[in-house]
Design a protein around this motif. Structure first.
Motif, PDB file in Angstrom:
ATOM      1  N   HIS A 285      14.065 105.442 105.676  1.00 43.14           N
ATOM      2  CA  HIS A 285      14.694 106.675 104.716  1.00 43.14           C
ATOM      3  C   HIS A 285      15.079 107.790 105.741  1.00 43.14           C
ATOM      4  O   HIS A 285      14.737 109.106 105.929  1.00 43.14           O
ATOM      5  N   VAL A 286      16.059 107.178 106.841  1.00 40.02           N
ATOM      6  CA  VAL A 286      16.538 108.111 107.824  1.00 40.02           C
ATOM      7  C   VAL A 286      18.085 107.875 108.045  1.00 40.02           C
ATOM      8  O   VAL A 286      18.598 106.965 107.420  1.00 40.02           O
ATOM      9  N   ASP A 287      18.685 109.096 108.398  1.00 38.47           N
ATOM     10  CA  ASP A 287      20.090 109.047 108.564  1.00 38.47           C
ATOM     11  C   ASP A 287      20.383 108.415 109.802  1.00 38.47           C
ATOM     12  O   ASP A 287      20.402 109.117 110.970  1.00 38.47           O
ATOM     13  N   LEU A 288      20.792 107.255 109.839  1.00 37.79           N
ATOM     14  CA  LEU A 288      21.055 106.379 111.054  1.00 37.79           C
ATOM     15  C   LEU A 288      22.696 105.920 110.965  1.00 37.79           C
ATOM     16  O   LEU A 288      23.016 105.478 109.953  1.00 37.79           O
ATOM     17  N   ARG A 289      23.393 106.221 111.953  1.00 34.47           N
ATOM     18  CA  ARG A 289      24.912 105.932 112.086  1.00 34.47           C
ATOM     19  C   ARG A 289      25.299 105.147 113.376  1.00 34.47           C
ATOM     20  O   ARG A 289      24.622 105.371 114.367  1.00 34.47           O
ATOM     21  N   LEU A 290      26.389 104.395 113.247  1.00 34.98           N
ATOM     22  CA  LEU A 290      26.941 103.901 114.295  1.00 34.98           C
ATOM     23  C   LEU A 290      28.308 104.881 114.869  1.00 34.98           C
ATOM     24  O   LEU A 290      29.030 105.393 114.096  1.00 34.98           O
ATOM     25  N   ALA A 291      28.224 105.295 116.065  1.00 35.92           N
ATOM     26  CA  ALA A 291      29.176 106.265 116.396  1.00 35.92           C
ATOM     27  C   ALA A 291      30.655 105.648 116.442  1.00 35.92           C
ATOM     28  O   ALA A 291      31.600 106.399 116.328  1.00 35.92           O
ATOM     29  N   LYS A 292      30.857 104.124 116.693  1.00 41.78           N
ATOM     30  CA  LYS A 292      32.003 103.766 116.729  1.00 41.78           C
ATOM     31  C   LYS A 292      32.147 102.415 115.771  1.00 41.78           C
ATOM     32  O   LYS A 292      30.871 101.608 115.886  1.00 41.78           O
ATOM     33  N   SER A 293      32.868 102.226 115.067  1.00 43.56           N
ATOM     34  CA  SER A 293      32.888 101.034 114.551  1.00 43.56           C
ATOM     35  C   SER A 293      33.162  99.669 115.119  1.00 43.56           C
ATOM     36  O   SER A 293      32.787  98.354 114.495  1.00 43.56           O
ATOM     37  N   ASN A 294      33.334  99.620 116.530  1.00 48.73           N
ATOM     38  CA  ASN A 294      33.585  98.487 117.361  1.00 48.73           C
ATOM     39  C   ASN A 294      32.252  97.826 117.555  1.00 48.73           C
ATOM     40  O   ASN A 294      32.040  96.688 118.159  1.00 48.73           O
ATOM     41  N   ILE A 295      31.268  98.663 117.583  1.00 48.44           N
ATOM     42  CA  ILE A 295      29.833  97.895 117.565  1.00 48.44           C
ATOM     43  C   ILE A 295      29.325  97.537 116.377  1.00 48.44           C
ATOM     44  O   ILE A 295      28.109  96.985 116.535  1.00 48.44           O
ATOM     45  N   SER A 296      29.724  97.467 115.206  1.00 47.60           N
ATOM     46  CA  SER A 296      29.261  97.018 114.106  1.00 47.60           C
ATOM     47  C   SER A 296      29.007  95.727 114.074  1.00 47.60           C
ATOM     48  O   SER A 296      28.132  95.027 113.008  1.00 47.60           O
ATOM     49  N   ASN A 297      29.835  94.910 114.789  1.00 47.74           N
ATOM     50  CA  ASN A 297      29.555  93.384 114.785  1.00 47.74           C
ATOM     51  C   ASN A 297      28.708  92.882 115.725  1.00 47.74           C
ATOM     52  O   ASN A 297      28.786  91.701 115.933  1.00 47.74           O
ATOM     53  N   CYS A 298      28.071  93.729 116.417  1.00 49.43           N
ATOM     54  CA  CYS A 298      26.940  93.291 117.495  1.00 49.43           C
ATOM     55  C   CYS A 298      25.921  92.432 116.537  1.00 49.43           C
ATOM     56  O   CYS A 298      25.841  92.976 115.414  1.00 49.43           O
ATOM     57  N   ARG A 299      25.448  91.687 117.220  1.00 48.43           N
ATOM     58  CA  ARG A 299      24.239  90.626 116.299  1.00 48.43           C
ATOM     59  C   ARG A 299      23.110  90.943 117.001  1.00 48.43           C
ATOM     60  O   ARG A 299      22.935  90.995 118.140  1.00 48.43           O
ATOM     61  N   LEU A 300      21.993  90.854 116.118  1.00 51.21           N
ATOM     62  CA  LEU A 300      20.583  91.274 116.755  1.00 51.21           C
ATOM     63  C   LEU A 300      19.887  90.281 115.912  1.00 51.21           C
ATOM     64  O   LEU A 300      19.499  89.859 114.897  1.00 51.21           O
ATOM     65  N   THR A 301      18.869  89.704 117.160  1.00 52.07           N
ATOM     66  CA  THR A 301      17.775  88.856 116.521  1.00 52.07           C
ATOM     67  C   THR A 301      16.642  89.220 117.148  1.00 52.07           C
ATOM     68  O   THR A 301      16.158  89.402 118.468  1.00 52.07           O
ATOM     69  N   ILE A 302      15.753  89.884 116.121  1.00 54.40           N
ATOM     70  CA  ILE A 302      14.363  90.253 116.442  1.00 54.40           C
ATOM     71  C   ILE A 302      13.515  90.668 115.443  1.00 54.40           C
ATOM     72  O   ILE A 302      13.994  90.596 114.176  1.00 54.40           O
ATOM     73  N   ARG A 303      12.555  90.824 115.503  1.00 58.43           N
ATOM     74  CA  ARG A 303      11.333  90.967 114.318  1.00 58.43           C
ATOM     75  C   ARG A 303      10.553  92.292 114.438  1.00 58.43           C
ATOM     76  O   ARG A 303       9.972  92.350 115.695  1.00 58.43           O
ATOM     77  N   PHE A 304      10.576  93.171 113.652  1.00 57.33           N
ATOM     78  CA  PHE A 304       9.732  94.370 113.431  1.00 57.33           C
ATOM     79  C   PHE A 304       8.644  94.312 112.548  1.00 57.33           C
ATOM     80  O   PHE A 304       9.115  93.991 111.520  1.00 57.33           O
ATOM     81  N   GLU A 305       7.457  94.817 112.738  1.00 61.64           N
ATOM     82  CA  GLU A 305       6.375  94.666 111.820  1.00 61.64           C
ATOM     83  C   GLU A 305       5.544  95.770 111.854  1.00 61.64           C
ATOM     84  O   GLU A 305       4.970  95.961 112.969  1.00 61.64           O
ATOM     85  N   LYS A 306       5.946  96.747 110.880  1.00 61.46           N
ATOM     86  CA  LYS A 306       5.103  98.323 110.784  1.00 61.46           C
ATOM     87  C   LYS A 306       5.032  98.786 112.114  1.00 61.46           C
ATOM     88  O   LYS A 306       4.162  99.489 112.597  1.00 61.46           O
ATOM     89  N   GLU A 307       6.329  98.862 112.477  1.00 61.12           N
ATOM     90  CA  GLU A 307       6.496  99.838 113.799  1.00 61.12           C
ATOM     91  C   GLU A 307       7.330 101.106 113.546  1.00 61.12           C
ATOM     92  O   GLU A 307       7.695 101.415 112.638  1.00 61.12           O
ATOM     93  N   PRO A 308       6.796 102.072 114.489  1.00 58.88           N
ATOM     94  CA  PRO A 308       7.142 103.417 113.998  1.00 58.88           C
ATOM     95  C   PRO A 308       8.717 103.463 114.301  1.00 58.88           C
ATOM     96  O   PRO A 308       9.184 102.762 115.032  1.00 58.88           O
ATOM     97  N   LEU A 309       9.505 104.534 113.677  1.00 59.60           N
ATOM     98  CA  LEU A 309      10.858 104.355 113.557  1.00 59.60           C
ATOM     99  C   LEU A 309      11.387 104.676 115.120  1.00 59.60           C
ATOM    100  O   LEU A 309      12.502 103.802 115.502  1.00 59.60           O
ATOM    101  N   ASP A 310      10.882 105.413 115.933  1.00 59.78           N
ATOM    102  CA  ASP A 310      11.387 105.824 117.288  1.00 59.78           C
ATOM    103  C   ASP A 310      11.244 104.500 118.111  1.00 59.78           C
ATOM    104  O   ASP A 310      12.032 104.223 118.788  1.00 59.78           O
ATOM    105  N   ALA A 311      10.312 103.943 117.935  1.00 59.67           N
ATOM    106  CA  ALA A 311      10.095 102.800 118.827  1.00 59.67           C
ATOM    107  C   ALA A 311      10.940 101.526 118.123  1.00 59.67           C
ATOM    108  O   ALA A 311      11.722 100.702 119.144  1.00 59.67           O
TER     109      ALA A 311
END
Length: 339
Positions: A285-311
């Protein structure tokens, strides 16, 4: 006098709720809803009452009226004696003064009387059920329905259901997003009614997003789910999902990351950053945005489990060699992009 601009005819709304409206009529209602957003809640309540009234059985009143009408119709088809040959029992006249009674008018009178009688019985003994309304603002809420079904309601959502269900169906109305873990009942289907369509199950777990921002989306975690709109139906099983609009149903793979608002678990596998941002935005429930559209296609492989937002955000930025910047209540991810 013309109707006020913020009203539509009962006949048009009835066709819209019954999924029998034409494409032009559907567009008229949708345009009306966009012009007067406050009518969405009102129409949602009407839809729930519509669904419930369609399942009630008012002592077979309709069947009785139909049978009475059929009997009258059969009598209408029988040969009618020559009325000029009928003589009064007294007076011995030539038949003058004997009135002709149109059988059609008589039949209509009988049918109307029966319909009124059984209609009064129906509304006397089958009142509109008392409704329970649950609304969330900047918080989530978990609740358990009388049948044992548990629901996790996301923020800015509205759930409505009868205080007491009838014997043959369990119906709720949803605007917004919720995770359902439905208590199984083979004899009473569980039905979720939304402005886009309907979800019907016997007992299973799944997520429904019926927010105003886009088409309804259903993601199945276990069991089987039937989704339908005005023109089609589709059966979904575990691992499947669908986007439901008024006239189309698009099959998808289930996205469990969209359940992050409930589970606080995110498991990204070569996922586009734009989709990662959508999941994080909805789950935290946070306002998270991408500054430029050219990074929208970056791919991420990772798992988060009950981590705080900042981390979580810091790890995403570090992994993709991006910078994380906060401006007021808005978080920005920015960088050169990905190869």
């Amino acid at each position: 006098m013309s109707a006020p601009l913020n009203t539509l005819s009962d006949e048009l709304l009835a066709r819209y709720l019954a999924h029998s409206a034409t494409k032009e009529e559907i567009e008229t209602v949708e345009k009306w809803l966009s012009q007067f957003p406050e009518k969405r809640k009102e129409l949602s309540e009407y839809r729930l009452i519509w669904e419930l009234s369609g399942k009630l059985k008012p002592s077979s009143a309709t069947d009785k009226v139909d049978r009475a009408w059929e009997r009258v119709r059969q009598k209408m088809q029988q040969p009618t004696p020559d009325i000029d040959k009928i003589r009064p029992l007294h007076g011995g006249g030539s038949g003058q003064g004997v009135k002709r009674y149109p059988l059609l008018a008589l039949a209509m009178t009988v049918a109307a009387a029966l319909a009124l009688m059984f209609g009064l019985y129906y509304y006397r003994f089958e009142p509109v059920p008392e409704m329970v309304s649950v609304v969330t603002q900047e918080q989530t809420q978990e609740l358990v329905l009388p049948d044992g079904t548990s629901i996790f309601l996301n923020h800015h959502s509205h759930l409505e259901y009868p205080a007491q269900w009838k014997d043959d169906i369990r119906t709720v109305s949803l605007e917004g997003e919720a995770f359902f873990d439905v208590h199984r009942d083979e004899k009473r289907p569980f039905v979720i009614s939304t402005l886009e369509g309907e979800v019907r199950v016997l007992g299973t777990s799944f997520n429904v997003n019926a927010s105003k921002e886009g088409p309804m989306r259903v993601d199945v975690v276990s069991g089987k789910v039937e989704v339908s709109n005005a023109v089609a139906k589709k059966l979904l099983v575990k691992g499947q999902g669908a986007e439901v609009q008024r006239d189309t149903i698009l099959s998808l793979m289930a996205n469990t990351n969209l359940l992050g608002y409930k589970t606080q678990i995110y498991d990204f596998k070569a996922t586009h950053l734009a989709d990662v941002v959508e999941s994080i935005r909805n789950g935290y429930h946070v306002d998270l945005r991408l500054a430029k559209s050219n990074i929208s296609n970056c791919r991420l492989t990772i798992r988060f489990e009950k981590e705080p937002l900042d981390a979580t955000l810091a790890v995403i930025a570090e992994t993709l060699q991006l910078e994380l910047r906060k401006d007021g209540d808005t978080y920005w991810l920015e960088g050169a992009g990905c190869r």
